[in-house]
Write a protein that holds these residues in place. Structure first.
Motif, mmCIF file in Angstrom:
data_model
loop_
_atom_site.group_PDB
_atom_site.id
_atom_site.type_symbol
_atom_site.label_atom_id
_atom_site.label_comp_id
_atom_site.label_asym_id
_atom_site.label_seq_id
_atom_site.Cartn_x
_atom_site.Cartn_y
_atom_site.Cartn_z
ATOM 1 N N LEU A 158 -16.376 -52.943 -83.917
ATOM 2 C CA LEU A 158 -15.805 -53.499 -82.694
ATOM 3 C C LEU A 158 -16.499 -54.815 -82.349
ATOM 4 N N THR A 159 -15.757 -55.722 -81.747
ATOM 5 C CA THR A 159 -16.307 -57.012 -81.338
ATOM 6 C C THR A 159 -15.927 -57.288 -79.891
ATOM 7 N N ALA A 160 -16.764 -58.060 -79.213
ATOM 8 C CA ALA A 160 -16.537 -58.380 -77.797
ATOM 9 C C ALA A 160 -16.353 -59.884 -77.643
ATOM 10 N N ARG A 161 -15.604 -60.234 -76.599
ATOM 11 C CA ARG A 161 -15.346 -61.642 -76.316
ATOM 12 C C ARG A 161 -15.342 -61.854 -74.811
ATOM 13 N N LEU A 162 -15.908 -62.966 -74.357
ATOM 14 C CA LEU A 162 -15.865 -63.371 -72.959
ATOM 15 C C LEU A 162 -15.025 -64.633 -72.821
ATOM 16 N N GLY A 163 -14.244 -64.696 -71.747
ATOM 17 C CA GLY A 163 -13.417 -65.870 -71.539
ATOM 18 C C GLY A 163 -12.832 -65.904 -70.145
ATOM 19 N N GLY A 164 -11.644 -66.486 -70.041
ATOM 20 C CA GLY A 164 -11.004 -66.644 -68.741
ATOM 21 C C GLY A 164 -9.543 -66.248 -68.795
ATOM 22 N N LEU A 165 -8.670 -67.143 -68.329
ATOM 23 C CA LEU A 165 -7.248 -66.834 -68.236
ATOM 24 C C LEU A 165 -6.625 -66.451 -69.573
ATOM 25 N N GLU A 166 -7.171 -66.972 -70.667
ATOM 26 C CA GLU A 166 -6.583 -66.679 -71.975
ATOM 27 C C GLU A 166 -6.728 -65.210 -72.369
ATOM 28 N N LEU A 167 -7.608 -64.476 -71.664
ATOM 29 C CA LEU A 167 -7.817 -63.058 -71.970
ATOM 30 C C LEU A 167 -7.163 -62.116 -70.960
ATOM 31 N N VAL A 168 -6.463 -62.661 -69.989
ATOM 32 C CA VAL A 168 -5.890 -61.806 -68.948
ATOM 33 C C VAL A 168 -4.813 -60.889 -69.509
ATOM 34 N N ASP A 169 -4.001 -61.362 -70.450
ATOM 35 C CA ASP A 169 -2.995 -60.487 -71.073
ATOM 36 C C ASP A 169 -3.652 -59.247 -71.663
ATOM 37 N N ASP A 170 -4.718 -59.457 -72.415
ATOM 38 C CA ASP A 170 -5.424 -58.343 -73.040
ATOM 39 C C ASP A 170 -6.021 -57.418 -71.981
ATOM 40 N N PHE A 171 -6.648 -58.019 -70.977
ATOM 41 C CA PHE A 171 -7.234 -57.212 -69.911
ATOM 42 C C PHE A 171 -6.176 -56.359 -69.223
ATOM 43 N N TYR A 172 -5.065 -56.981 -68.841
ATOM 44 C CA TYR A 172 -4.086 -56.269 -68.020
ATOM 45 C C TYR A 172 -3.416 -55.137 -68.787
ATOM 46 N N SER A 173 -3.240 -55.300 -70.085
ATOM 47 C CA SER A 173 -2.617 -54.231 -70.871
ATOM 48 C C SER A 173 -3.463 -52.959 -70.829
ATOM 49 N N VAL A 174 -4.791 -53.118 -70.916
ATOM 50 C CA VAL A 174 -5.690 -51.958 -70.853
ATOM 51 C C VAL A 174 -5.800 -51.446 -69.425
ATOM 52 N N PHE A 175 -5.940 -52.353 -68.486
ATOM 53 C CA PHE A 175 -6.114 -52.004 -67.077
ATOM 54 C C PHE A 175 -4.920 -51.203 -66.560
ATOM 55 N N ALA A 176 -3.708 -51.668 -66.830
ATOM 56 C CA ALA A 176 -2.512 -51.004 -66.335
ATOM 57 C C ALA A 176 -2.372 -49.608 -66.933
ATOM 58 N N GLU A 177 -2.648 -49.484 -68.213
ATOM 59 C CA GLU A 177 -2.564 -48.168 -68.863
ATOM 60 C C GLU A 177 -3.596 -47.206 -68.286
ATOM 61 N N ASN A 178 -4.793 -47.694 -68.074
ATOM 62 C CA ASN A 178 -5.859 -46.841 -67.544
ATOM 63 C C ASN A 178 -5.558 -46.382 -66.123
ATOM 64 N N MET A 179 -5.031 -47.280 -65.292
ATOM 65 C CA MET A 179 -4.712 -46.899 -63.923
ATOM 66 C C MET A 179 -3.610 -45.839 -63.897
ATOM 67 N N ARG A 180 -2.603 -45.962 -64.765
ATOM 68 C CA ARG A 180 -1.572 -44.929 -64.857
ATOM 69 C C ARG A 180 -2.199 -43.595 -65.248
ATOM 70 N N ASP A 181 -3.106 -43.625 -66.228
ATOM 71 C CA ASP A 181 -3.753 -42.392 -66.682
ATOM 72 C C ASP A 181 -4.609 -41.757 -65.584
ATOM 73 N N LEU A 182 -5.152 -42.573 -64.696
ATOM 74 C CA LEU A 182 -5.943 -42.065 -63.573
ATOM 75 C C LEU A 182 -5.063 -41.576 -62.426
ATOM 76 N N GLY A 183 -3.764 -41.882 -62.486
ATOM 77 C CA GLY A 183 -2.853 -41.465 -61.433
ATOM 78 C C GLY A 183 -2.865 -42.373 -60.227
ATOM 79 N N SER A 184 -3.154 -43.661 -60.461
ATOM 80 C CA SER A 184 -3.274 -44.602 -59.349
ATOM 81 C C SER A 184 -2.388 -45.822 -59.582
ATOM 82 N N PRO A 185 -1.698 -46.309 -58.541
ATOM 83 C CA PRO A 185 -0.896 -47.534 -58.700
ATOM 84 C C PRO A 185 -1.773 -48.709 -59.115
#
Length: 341
Positions: A158-185
């Protein structure tokens, strides 16, 4: 002579300089938070500034938070752990709070006990870690089991990367899935974009990728000269065995150490629950959060709510977890706007 007035856009740099120079300041109190709130959700700010002559001697960030059928309330601050007053002394604190109390309802969220005679409305704590001068020193001070958990995802490729707006797509895909799994909007994508845009250099988006290029974990940190906070972090459950969350947090902690930040705030938790234990293993210590209701109308104060642990809430959570992800991602932002936590 001290005077208190509503802050304007022209005050933004002086406001930020005051927050950045205050020992108890947090990234949430920077001017960018209300800019993001306005951009994403349309709520207006009611930021108060206290001045002694030409100098700022205190600030109180407030958002005019409006809910259907419940009217308006001032919150300091919504969507985060704490806003509250920053001031040079207790007299300025009291003066700012009295201004806020003139409204029908105000909720103060603070890292300081600024109204200890009132009942604290939360048992949550924030988990804060004092950082050494380097990531090497931080790693050396960890237990061998924790060091092994940090190294495992790297051994797995596994590799990690730090950045800004260019990584928001990647962030939101994981974030949205995780929030659904937690049962939260989930928060709207517009909100995440607004935060990253308005904070600019005071924000970093972090992502962890599998060797196949899939996003396994992602998070966001916000920066204050004395404190790094992590408002959101998520990992995909199918990759749990590879420990992507450990690499994500280690990447953020390493960044904070190497850039001279003295403290890292892992965010709020309920004592002894799972997220609390996860944060504690890094060496973080619990610090109380203080949430107070400041109400001119004592009847409203007595009936003001802060969420529910009722069977209905558990039923709604269970139902939300079963929604198809596209449905959850469509409905979630429409509801999340009205959830101040």
């Amino acid at each position: 002579m001290m005077r208190i007035r509503r802050a304007t856009y022209e005050d933004r740099q002086r406001w930020d300089d005051y927050v950045a120079g205050h020992d108890e300041g947090t990234p949430y109190q920077l001017w960018a938070w209300q800019q993001a709130v306005a951009k994403a959700y349309g709520y207006r700010h009611h930021y108060l500034v206290a001045e002694d002559g030409a100098e700022i001697c205190g600030i109180l960030p407030l958002i005019d938070f409006r809910m259907p059928w419940r009217g308006s309330r001032l919150i300091s601050l919504p969507y985060c752990d704490a806003g509250g007053v920053l001031a040079r002394d207790s007299d300025v604190v009291e003066a700012l709070l009295k201004q806020a109390e003139q409204r029908a309802f105000c909720q103060l969220r603070s890292i300081l006990p600024q109204r200890p005679h009132l009942a604290n409305q939360t048992n949550k704590v924030r988990m804060v870690l004092d950082l050494p001068e380097s990531s090497a020193a931080l790693l050396d001070g960890m237990k061998s089991k924790l060091r092994s958990q940090i190294k495992k995802p790297q051994r797995e490729g596994l590799t990690a990367r730090l950045g800004g707006l260019e990584l928001v797509d990647d962030f939101y895909s994981v974030f949205a899935e995780n929030m659904r799994d937690l049962g939260s909007p989930v928060h709207s994508r517009r909100w995440i974009d607004a935060v990253v845009e308005t904070y600019g250099a005071n924000c970093r988006v972090g992502t962890v990728f599998t060797p196949q290029g899939e996003v396994a974990a992602a998070g966001i940190i916000l920066l204050h000269p004395d404190l790094v906070v992590i408002p959101w972090a998520s990992a995909r459950r199918q990759f749990n065995k590879m420990n992507p969350n450990m690499l994500l947090y280690w990447t953020f902690l390493s960044f904070a150490c190497e850039h001279g930040y003295p403290r890292f705030d892992f965010g709020r938790s309920t004592p002894e629950e799972g997220t609390y234990r996860f944060k504690k293993q890094w060496g973080a210590s619990p610090q109380p959060l203080y949430w107070y209701d400041l109400c001119a109308d004592q009847t409203e104060k007595a009936t003001a709510g802060h969420g529910s642990t009722s069977p209905l809430r558990h039923w709604v959570t269970s139902l939300w977890q079963k929604l198809p992800l596209p449905v959850a991602n469509t409905l979630g932002p429409e509801l999340r706007k009205y959830i101040s936590l």
